[in-house]
Design an enzyme around this catalytic site. Structure first.
Site, PDB file in Angstrom:
ATOM      1  N   GLY A  44       0.840  -1.192   0.000  1.00  0.00           N
ATOM      2  CA  GLY A  44       0.000   0.000   0.000  1.00  0.00           C
ATOM      3  C   GLY A  44       0.875   1.241   0.000  1.00  0.00           C
ATOM      4  O   GLY A  44       1.988   1.224   0.560  1.00  0.00           O
ATOM      5  N   GLN A  49       3.350   9.937   0.799  1.00  0.00           N
ATOM      6  CA  GLN A  49       4.613   9.225   1.042  1.00  0.00           C
ATOM      7  C   GLN A  49       5.625   9.457  -0.083  1.00  0.00           C
ATOM      8  O   GLN A  49       6.798   9.138   0.073  1.00  0.00           O
ATOM      9  CB  GLN A  49       4.363   7.718   1.199  1.00  0.00           C
ATOM     10  CG  GLN A  49       3.571   7.350   2.435  1.00  0.00           C
ATOM     11  CD  GLN A  49       3.347   5.857   2.515  1.00  0.00           C
ATOM     12  OE1 GLN A  49       2.370   5.343   1.981  1.00  0.00           O
ATOM     13  NE2 GLN A  49       4.251   5.144   3.163  1.00  0.00           N
ATOM     14  N   CYS A  96       5.264  -0.060   7.392  1.00  0.00           N
ATOM     15  CA  CYS A  96       5.023   1.108   6.532  1.00  0.00           C
ATOM     16  C   CYS A  96       6.322   1.461   5.819  1.00  0.00           C
ATOM     17  O   CYS A  96       7.384   1.500   6.448  1.00  0.00           O
ATOM     18  CB  CYS A  96       4.567   2.270   7.411  1.00  0.00           C
ATOM     19  SG  CYS A  96       4.305   3.812   6.517  1.00  0.00           S
ATOM     20  N   LEU A  97       6.224   1.746   4.521  1.00  0.00           N
ATOM     21  CA  LEU A  97       7.421   2.100   3.763  1.00  0.00           C
ATOM     22  C   LEU A  97       8.059   3.391   4.295  1.00  0.00           C
ATOM     23  O   LEU A  97       9.245   3.618   4.092  1.00  0.00           O
ATOM     24  CB  LEU A  97       7.081   2.260   2.271  1.00  0.00           C
ATOM     25  CG  LEU A  97       6.758   0.953   1.533  1.00  0.00           C
ATOM     26  CD1 LEU A  97       6.202   1.240   0.152  1.00  0.00           C
ATOM     27  CD2 LEU A  97       7.991   0.050   1.440  1.00  0.00           C
ATOM     28  N   HIS A 138      -4.958   2.130   7.089  1.00  0.00           N
ATOM     29  CA  HIS A 138      -3.578   2.597   7.258  1.00  0.00           C
ATOM     30  C   HIS A 138      -3.295   3.733   6.270  1.00  0.00           C
ATOM     31  O   HIS A 138      -2.728   4.766   6.634  1.00  0.00           O
ATOM     32  CB  HIS A 138      -2.629   1.409   7.027  1.00  0.00           C
ATOM     33  CG  HIS A 138      -1.170   1.747   7.070  1.00  0.00           C
ATOM     34  ND1 HIS A 138      -0.324   1.321   8.079  1.00  0.00           N
ATOM     35  CD2 HIS A 138      -0.389   2.450   6.220  1.00  0.00           C
ATOM     36  CE1 HIS A 138       0.898   1.759   7.855  1.00  0.00           C
ATOM     37  NE2 HIS A 138       0.898   2.445   6.725  1.00  0.00           N
ATOM     38  N   GLU A 139      -3.707   3.543   5.009  1.00  0.00           N
ATOM     39  CA  GLU A 139      -3.410   4.546   3.965  1.00  0.00           C
ATOM     40  C   GLU A 139      -4.267   5.804   4.141  1.00  0.00           C
ATOM     41  O   GLU A 139      -3.787   6.915   3.897  1.00  0.00           O
ATOM     42  CB  GLU A 139      -3.607   3.948   2.566  1.00  0.00           C
ATOM     43  CG  GLU A 139      -2.751   2.722   2.250  1.00  0.00           C
ATOM     44  CD  GLU A 139      -1.261   2.911   2.508  1.00  0.00           C
ATOM     45  OE1 GLU A 139      -0.769   4.056   2.496  1.00  0.00           O
ATOM     46  OE2 GLU A 139      -0.570   1.895   2.754  1.00  0.00           O
ATOM     47  N   HIS A 142      -2.638   8.087   6.449  1.00  0.00           N
ATOM     48  CA  HIS A 142      -1.579   8.905   5.813  1.00  0.00           C
ATOM     49  C   HIS A 142      -2.185  10.182   5.220  1.00  0.00           C
ATOM     50  O   HIS A 142      -1.583  11.252   5.293  1.00  0.00           O
ATOM     51  CB  HIS A 142      -0.916   8.119   4.680  1.00  0.00           C
ATOM     52  CG  HIS A 142       0.199   7.217   5.128  1.00  0.00           C
ATOM     53  ND1 HIS A 142       1.349   7.673   5.736  1.00  0.00           N
ATOM     54  CD2 HIS A 142       0.360   5.872   5.022  1.00  0.00           C
ATOM     55  CE1 HIS A 142       2.160   6.650   5.991  1.00  0.00           C
ATOM     56  NE2 HIS A 142       1.587   5.547   5.570  1.00  0.00           N
TER      57      HIS A 142
END
Ligand code: Y12
Ligand code: CO
Length: 176
Positions: A44, A49, A96-97, A138-139, A142
């Site tokens: 994701g 990001q 998470c990236l 989660h996204e 962000h």
């Protein structure tokens, strides 16, 4: 490949803006996001990001096979999402990236329903549970300028900060 913004960069705290133009530039950006996510082993990615504070997120869940192959046919492009229903709770170990090398249990809603637009601006609805529901929540966080580490209990947040400081120290000593 687009560079990924990582913790503790303040740009991750920005609240993303609504998308109004569903044009070739958006399509090309979505394609770049997909390439970036796949090349970094992500499932994701939110636009913030990659330093674009707009309400765009993508998710590509891996297949159930041993390799966990990600197929573009399973790619979800979600623009201007709004959660319309949420119920139940579930806990999953998230990563998470933008917070590399740290994984921790996070509590989320088990099932959600949402409205969103696709890359052409078409209105869509989706009901999600399991990993998809967790990834979407989660996204969406962000897009609101929130990271999963902000949902941790006091003790687990302290554990994160300790690990983060240790990794910073390690990196510094490798460079010198
Ligand atoms: C469940 C929980 C959280 C999500 C949000 C999306 N998260 C990711 O896609 C995380 C990806 C990730 C990939 C990593 O691999 C590389 O960076 C090569 C990784 O590894 C390291 O940091 C070393 C960590 C996270 C969706 C569903
Ligand atoms: Co993330």
């Amino acid at each position: 490949m687009l560079p990924i913004v990582t913790y503790p960069d303040k740009r991750l705290k920005l609240v993303s803006k609504e998308v109004t133009a569903f044009d070739a530039a958006l399509h090309s950006f979505l394609d770049d996001m997909f390439e970036t996510m796949i090349n970094t082993n992500g499932i994701g990615l939110a636009a913030i990001q990659v330093d674009r504070p707009v309400n765009v997120l993508i998710i590509c869940l891996p297949n159930d096979d041993e390799e966990g192959t990600q197929e573009k046919a399973n790619l979800l492009e979600i623009i201007n999402p709004k959660i319309t229903h949420q119920e139940g709770t579930t806990v999953y170990q998230e990563g998470c990236l933008s917070v590399p090398k740290f994984y921790e249990d996070v509590e989320r809603f088990e099932t959600i329903a949402l409205t969103y637009q696709d890359r052409h601006g078409k209105a869509c609805t989706l009901e999600a549970d399991g990993l998809l529901s967790i990834a979407i929540q989660h996204e969406i966080d962000h897009l609101l300028g929130k990271l999963f580490i902000e949902k941790l209990s006091y003790g687990r947040r302290k554990k994160f900060e300790k690990e983060y400081k240790r990794m910073q120290k390690e990196q510094k000593s490798k460079k010198s």
